[in-house]
Write a protein that holds these residues in place. Structure first.
Motif, short mmCIF file in Angstrom:
data_model
loop_
_atom_site.label_atom_id
_atom_site.label_comp_id
_atom_site.label_asym_id
_atom_site.label_seq_id
_atom_site.Cartn_x
_atom_site.Cartn_y
_atom_site.Cartn_z
N UNK A 60 6.66 -59.40 40.64
CA UNK A 60 6.35 -60.62 41.39
C UNK A 60 5.18 -61.35 40.76
N UNK A 61 5.01 -62.58 41.18
CA UNK A 61 3.82 -63.32 40.83
C UNK A 61 2.76 -63.19 41.92
N UNK A 62 1.67 -63.88 41.72
CA UNK A 62 0.60 -63.91 42.69
C UNK A 62 -0.45 -64.90 42.25
N UNK A 63 -1.46 -65.09 43.09
CA UNK A 63 -2.56 -66.03 42.79
C UNK A 63 -3.89 -65.33 42.98
N UNK A 64 -4.80 -65.53 42.04
CA UNK A 64 -6.15 -65.00 42.13
C UNK A 64 -6.95 -65.89 43.08
N UNK A 65 -7.39 -65.33 44.22
CA UNK A 65 -8.09 -66.16 45.21
C UNK A 65 -9.57 -65.83 45.33
N UNK A 66 -10.02 -64.74 44.78
CA UNK A 66 -11.42 -64.52 44.46
C UNK A 66 -11.47 -63.36 43.47
N UNK A 67 -12.67 -62.97 43.05
CA UNK A 67 -12.77 -62.00 41.96
C UNK A 67 -12.11 -60.66 42.28
N UNK A 68 -11.95 -60.35 43.58
CA UNK A 68 -11.38 -59.06 43.97
C UNK A 68 -10.00 -59.17 44.63
N UNK A 69 -9.48 -60.37 44.89
CA UNK A 69 -8.29 -60.48 45.74
C UNK A 69 -7.18 -61.33 45.13
N UNK A 70 -5.96 -60.83 45.33
CA UNK A 70 -4.74 -61.49 44.90
C UNK A 70 -3.89 -61.80 46.12
N UNK A 71 -3.39 -63.02 46.19
CA UNK A 71 -2.46 -63.42 47.26
C UNK A 71 -1.04 -63.37 46.71
N UNK A 72 -0.14 -62.74 47.45
CA UNK A 72 1.25 -62.63 47.03
C UNK A 72 2.12 -62.64 48.28
N UNK A 73 3.40 -62.35 48.12
CA UNK A 73 4.33 -62.32 49.24
C UNK A 73 4.43 -60.91 49.82
N UNK A 74 4.57 -60.81 51.13
CA UNK A 74 4.71 -59.51 51.78
C UNK A 74 5.97 -58.79 51.29
N UNK A 75 7.04 -59.55 51.02
CA UNK A 75 8.28 -58.88 50.61
C UNK A 75 8.19 -58.29 49.21
N UNK A 76 7.11 -58.61 48.48
CA UNK A 76 6.90 -58.00 47.17
C UNK A 76 6.35 -56.58 47.27
N UNK A 77 5.88 -56.20 48.45
CA UNK A 77 5.28 -54.87 48.61
C UNK A 77 6.39 -53.84 48.77
N UNK A 78 6.62 -53.07 47.72
CA UNK A 78 7.69 -52.08 47.70
C UNK A 78 7.21 -50.72 48.17
N UNK A 79 5.90 -50.51 48.17
CA UNK A 79 5.29 -49.28 48.65
C UNK A 79 3.87 -49.65 49.08
N UNK A 80 3.34 -48.97 50.08
CA UNK A 80 1.96 -49.20 50.49
C UNK A 80 0.98 -48.34 49.70
N UNK A 81 1.46 -47.64 48.69
CA UNK A 81 0.60 -46.83 47.83
C UNK A 81 0.02 -47.73 46.74
#
Length: 271
Positions: A60-81
């Motif tokens: 998936x893609x994503x966006x860098x929204x601060x030095x520690x955080x990436x915003x992406x889609x929930x459906x991209x999360x295939x595992x919570x690990x």
């Protein structure tokens, strides 16, 4: 309606790239072209290690929204690990190491509490916290975000970027793609012959001309729009049609970032 839910959950843009019998990086925005290097510097590649053997591939893609955080889609999360993911910032050509990339481990995953796996219900957004901060090497930038509740007028031209499939056959050019998409206002996108009731006001529709669209592998990535004097990420790629992604009156649908700013900042600040 149950068929529609199944359709939305598993086809087109919707699903992150599941592991199968070969590991390839996904292709490109349909109808797009190679982006200029070092242009969309908040774009990231979210990668997954399905066998836990340090063999990561783009999902998936994503966006860098601060030095520690990436915003992406929930459906991209295939595992919570979080150990199964990494994020690559400063990426351009997936097949080459250009020296601009930073490969970062994920420390924590936060999925919107309203996400229930049904794309038609919305809330398709998640935040990844990185184990180490992104540093400014000249090839990355923190995304500007829209104002709370901000909407875009019908026909406003934005840009989708990503490494998503070029077509259902899975052609896979490696360079980041970009393409213009015109916003389709909610009153149009929610009409029965467009997306109907699965197009919510917390979403942004863009495209639907039958030529240009996002596709599988673009999910989670940004819809960037030049508003109020800056490029801002107004959308997170969420879903699209089955089969060929570029279908007439079936625009790419994005989570509307301006509807989730309170939640986004609450996640960032809680860290």
């Amino acid at each position: 309606m149950m068929w529609l839910v199944t359709f939305l959950a598993c086809i087109g843009l919707i699903c992150a790239e599941e592991p199968f019998n070969h590991k390839v990086h996904n292709g490109r925005v349909i109808g797009g072209h190679d982006a200029k290097p070092n242009t969309w510097r908040w774009q990231v590649s979210m990668q997954y290690d399905s066998y836990n053997d340090n063999s990561y591939y783009h999902i998936c893609g994503g966006s860098l929204i601060d030095a520690f955080h990436i915003m992406t889609a929930a459906h991209c999360i295939m595992s919570m690990d979080p150990s199964l993911y990494r994020v690559v910032v400063g990426e351009y050509n997936m097949y080459n190491y250009d020296g601009s990339e930073q490969f970062l481990r994920v420390e924590r995953i936060v999925v919107h509490p309203g996400w229930n796996g049904d794309l038609g219900k919305g809330n398709d957004i998640a935040i990844l916290r990185l184990a180490d901060p992104v540093y400014d090497n000249g090839y990355v930038a923190i995304a500007e975000l829209p104002y709370p509740g901000e909407t875009l007028p019908h026909g406003f031209t934005c840009t989708i970027t990503g490494w998503g499939l070029i077509d259902y056959m899975g052609n896979v050019p490696a360079i980041l793609q970009e393409a213009p998409l015109d916003v389709v206002e909610h009153s149009v996108c929610s009409q029965y012959d467009w997306w109907g009731s699965v197009a919510l006001e917390t979403m942004v529709c863009a495209g639907g001309d039958g030529a240009i669209s996002g596709c599988q592998g673009d999910s989670g990535g940004p819809l960037s729009c030049y508003t109020n004097g800056a490029w801002r990420v107004h959308g997170v790629v969420s879903y699209g049609p089955a089969g060929m992604c570029n279908q007439y009156k079936k625009p790419t649908v994005f989570t509307r970032v301006s509807s989730f700013l309170d939640w986004i900042f609450s996640v960032i600040n809680s860290a």
